[in-house]
Design a protein around this motif. Structure first.
Motif, PDB file in Angstrom:
ATOM      1  N   VAL A 120      51.032  61.907  62.116  1.00 37.85           N
ATOM      2  CA  VAL A 120      49.668  61.452  62.348  1.00 37.85           C
ATOM      3  C   VAL A 120      49.475  61.199  63.842  1.00 37.85           C
ATOM      4  O   VAL A 120      50.326  60.569  64.479  1.00 37.85           O
ATOM      5  CB  VAL A 120      49.394  60.160  61.545  1.00 37.85           C
ATOM      6  CG1 VAL A 120      48.002  59.630  61.815  1.00 37.85           C
ATOM      7  CG2 VAL A 120      49.612  60.411  60.064  1.00 37.85           C
TER       8      VAL A 120
ATOM      9  N   ARG B 186      44.449  68.160  57.747  1.00 39.27           N
ATOM     10  CA  ARG B 186      45.030  67.032  57.000  1.00 39.27           C
ATOM     11  C   ARG B 186      43.942  66.145  56.415  1.00 39.27           C
ATOM     12  O   ARG B 186      43.979  65.794  55.234  1.00 39.27           O
ATOM     13  CB  ARG B 186      45.949  66.228  57.924  1.00 39.27           C
ATOM     14  CG  ARG B 186      46.585  65.028  57.263  1.00 39.27           C
ATOM     15  CD  ARG B 186      47.373  64.227  58.313  1.00 39.27           C
ATOM     16  NE  ARG B 186      47.831  62.985  57.781  1.00 39.27           N
ATOM     17  CZ  ARG B 186      49.051  62.789  57.279  1.00 39.27           C
ATOM     18  NH1 ARG B 186      49.923  63.772  57.264  1.00 39.27           N
ATOM     19  NH2 ARG B 186      49.399  61.607  56.821  1.00 39.27           N
TER      20      ARG B 186
ATOM     21  N   LYS C  55      45.325  70.828  63.021  1.00 41.27           N
ATOM     22  CA  LYS C  55      46.256  70.136  62.130  1.00 41.27           C
ATOM     23  C   LYS C  55      45.653  68.832  61.626  1.00 41.27           C
ATOM     24  O   LYS C  55      45.739  68.510  60.441  1.00 41.27           O
ATOM     25  CB  LYS C  55      47.584  69.863  62.846  1.00 41.27           C
ATOM     26  CG  LYS C  55      48.405  71.117  63.068  1.00 41.27           C
ATOM     27  CD  LYS C  55      49.681  70.803  63.820  1.00 41.27           C
ATOM     28  CE  LYS C  55      50.489  72.065  64.088  1.00 41.27           C
ATOM     29  NZ  LYS C  55      51.733  71.783  64.811  1.00 41.27           N
ATOM     30  N   HIS C  56      45.038  68.099  62.541  1.00 38.92           N
ATOM     31  CA  HIS C  56      44.421  66.824  62.164  1.00 38.92           C
ATOM     32  C   HIS C  56      43.273  67.049  61.181  1.00 38.92           C
ATOM     33  O   HIS C  56      43.205  66.400  60.128  1.00 38.92           O
ATOM     34  CB  HIS C  56      43.922  66.093  63.412  1.00 38.92           C
ATOM     35  CG  HIS C  56      43.181  64.834  63.096  1.00 38.92           C
ATOM     36  ND1 HIS C  56      43.801  63.686  62.682  1.00 38.92           N
ATOM     37  CD2 HIS C  56      41.856  64.563  63.095  1.00 38.92           C
ATOM     38  CE1 HIS C  56      42.897  62.753  62.455  1.00 38.92           C
ATOM     39  NE2 HIS C  56      41.711  63.263  62.694  1.00 38.92           N
TER      40      HIS C  56
ATOM     41  N   ILE D 199      51.250  69.953  55.042  1.00 43.99           N
ATOM     42  CA  ILE D 199      50.051  69.381  55.660  1.00 43.99           C
ATOM     43  C   ILE D 199      50.026  67.864  55.523  1.00 43.99           C
ATOM     44  O   ILE D 199      49.720  67.157  56.473  1.00 43.99           O
ATOM     45  CB  ILE D 199      48.773  69.999  55.043  1.00 43.99           C
ATOM     46  CG1 ILE D 199      48.652  71.461  55.461  1.00 43.99           C
ATOM     47  CG2 ILE D 199      47.528  69.212  55.433  1.00 43.99           C
ATOM     48  CD1 ILE D 199      47.595  72.234  54.712  1.00 43.99           C
ATOM     49  N   LEU D 200      50.374  67.376  54.362  1.00 44.40           N
ATOM     50  CA  LEU D 200      50.309  65.935  54.133  1.00 44.40           C
ATOM     51  C   LEU D 200      51.474  65.181  54.756  1.00 44.40           C
ATOM     52  O   LEU D 200      51.416  63.970  54.902  1.00 44.40           O
ATOM     53  CB  LEU D 200      50.225  65.643  52.637  1.00 44.40           C
ATOM     54  CG  LEU D 200      48.965  66.185  51.980  1.00 44.40           C
ATOM     55  CD1 LEU D 200      49.003  65.946  50.480  1.00 44.40           C
ATOM     56  CD2 LEU D 200      47.716  65.595  52.597  1.00 44.40           C
ATOM     57  N   SER D 201      52.516  65.898  55.146  1.00 46.66           N
ATOM     58  CA  SER D 201      53.649  65.225  55.783  1.00 46.66           C
ATOM     59  C   SER D 201      53.652  65.439  57.293  1.00 46.66           C
ATOM     60  O   SER D 201      54.538  64.945  57.983  1.00 46.66           O
ATOM     61  CB  SER D 201      54.970  65.720  55.181  1.00 46.66           C
ATOM     62  OG  SER D 201      55.114  67.108  55.370  1.00 46.66           O
ATOM     63  N   ASP D 202      52.640  66.170  57.825  1.00 44.96           N
ATOM     64  CA  ASP D 202      52.543  66.333  59.277  1.00 44.96           C
ATOM     65  C   ASP D 202      52.385  64.968  59.920  1.00 44.96           C
ATOM     66  O   ASP D 202      51.733  64.083  59.356  1.00 44.96           O
ATOM     67  CB  ASP D 202      51.332  67.201  59.656  1.00 44.96           C
ATOM     68  CG  ASP D 202      51.595  68.684  59.515  1.00 44.96           C
ATOM     69  OD1 ASP D 202      52.769  69.076  59.393  1.00 44.96           O
ATOM     70  OD2 ASP D 202      50.617  69.453  59.538  1.00 44.96           O
TER      71      ASP D 202
END
Length: 157
Positions: free
Chosen positions: A150, A97, A93-94, A145-148
């Protein structure tokens, strides 16, 4: 340089309890008659990002969309029983992103989507709905993906 306006996320459709290396993926694509791996990038379970195809060269990952797109694939996409599932690790995920953010910086205005989002709109309502997907790949909403969250933020844990 070819124009890029689409970043397409895929899964390898491999089981989460098995290893599927970039070598395995490339070998499978060669067996299908491709000139190499069809994706530009591959993200392993440990988060390693593997560059498989030069961005200057069109991919072989989304029929009808390869000329102006970049293909990203992550290892997994099937659960232990071989059913579609979001099997991404926190490392994947990281990395996904970060890679998407870099690509969007390099190709501003590009649309981010999943392979399933390129299915035909069979009922012509302007929206690709689950019953219209040709495949479930990837098994999550790529636009998320961009709102997962951090890593390091309390919401991530």
């Amino acid at each position: 340089m070819r124009p890029i306006n689409l970043i397409v996320v895929h899964c390898s459709a491999s089981r989460c309890d098995r290893c599927y290396t970039e070598y395995d993926l490339t070998t499978d694509h060669l067996r299908r008659g491709f000139s190499g791996a069809g994706y530009h990038y591959y993200i392993r379970k440990n988060g390693d990002i593997k560059s498989l195809r030069p961005v200057e060269k069109p991919g072989v990952h989304s029929k009808g969309h390869n000329a102006n797109s970049i293909g990203i694939c992550y290892e997994g996409g099937l659960d232990e029983n071989g059913r579609p599932a979001d099997t991404r690790t926190s490392f994947q995920k990281h990395s996904l992103r970060v890679l998407v953010m870099l690509l969007l910086r390099d190709y501003p205005g590009s649309r981010l989507c999943g392979h399933r989002d390129l299915s035909p709109d069979l009922n012509h309502n302007g929206e690709i709905e689950p019953e219209e997907w040709i495949k479930e790949c990837p098994c999550f909403d790529a636009s998320s993906i961009l709102s997962d969250p951090v890593p390091g933020n309390p919401a991530y844990l």
